[in-house]
Motif scaffolding. Structure first.
Motif: not given
Length: 148
Positions: A34-63
């Motif tokens: 809507g005007p001045g607002r938005a919602m984005a959704v992403m499911t964390v995939r295997r290729d998005m997790v780092n060596g600690f098995a957590i989502c890479h922080g850069g991808l959270v920032a990208t979302l």
């Protein structure tokens, strides 16, 4: 035909998304706008997790940056990021569904400020993001002839 502000936001979402290769490759969906607002959704995939098995922080920032981009462009005036800050509070893991909700805090002249919160499917806060925008007056985000 003149569009309402809501119709303009939806028109911009559709036009931007059609050209947004990075967002589509990450599986990010723009589920509300809507005007001045938005919602984005992403499911964390295997290729998005780092060596600690957590989502890479850069991808959270990208979302969060994606929700920011769609919210500040929702008026169909080309707007780019001039900077942002992100704070990560909790880890997300493969299979988590992350939602970024962006809201305009202030818009005046060429500059704006937007706050984005990222939560998981349990409503737990994952991150907060504050984006600063710069609007290029007179340049549409999506050209009117792009309408189908």
């Amino acid at each position: 035909m003149t569009m309402t502000p809501q119709q303009t936001a939806e028109f911009v979402r559709d036009g931007m998304y059609a050209q947004d290769h990075a967002v589509r490759a990450l599986g990010i969906q723009i589920t509300d706008i809507g005007p001045g607002r938005a919602m984005a959704v992403m499911t964390v995939r295997r290729d998005m997790v780092n060596g600690f098995a957590i989502c890479h922080g850069g991808l959270v920032a990208t979302l969060a940056d994606t929700a920011f981009a769609y919210s500040c462009n929702s008026y169909n005036e080309m707007t780019v990021a001039s900077g942002f800050d992100v704070d990560l509070f909790a880890a997300s893991r493969e299979g988590d569904v992350l939602t970024a909700v962006a809201e305009e805090v202030h818009q005046a002249g060429r500059t704006g400020v937007y706050d984005i919160r990222v939560t998981n499917q349990r409503g737990e806060r994952i991150a907060v993001f504050r984006g600063r925008s710069y609007r290029m007056k007179g340049r549409p985000t999506v050209a009117p002839q792009s309408a189908s």
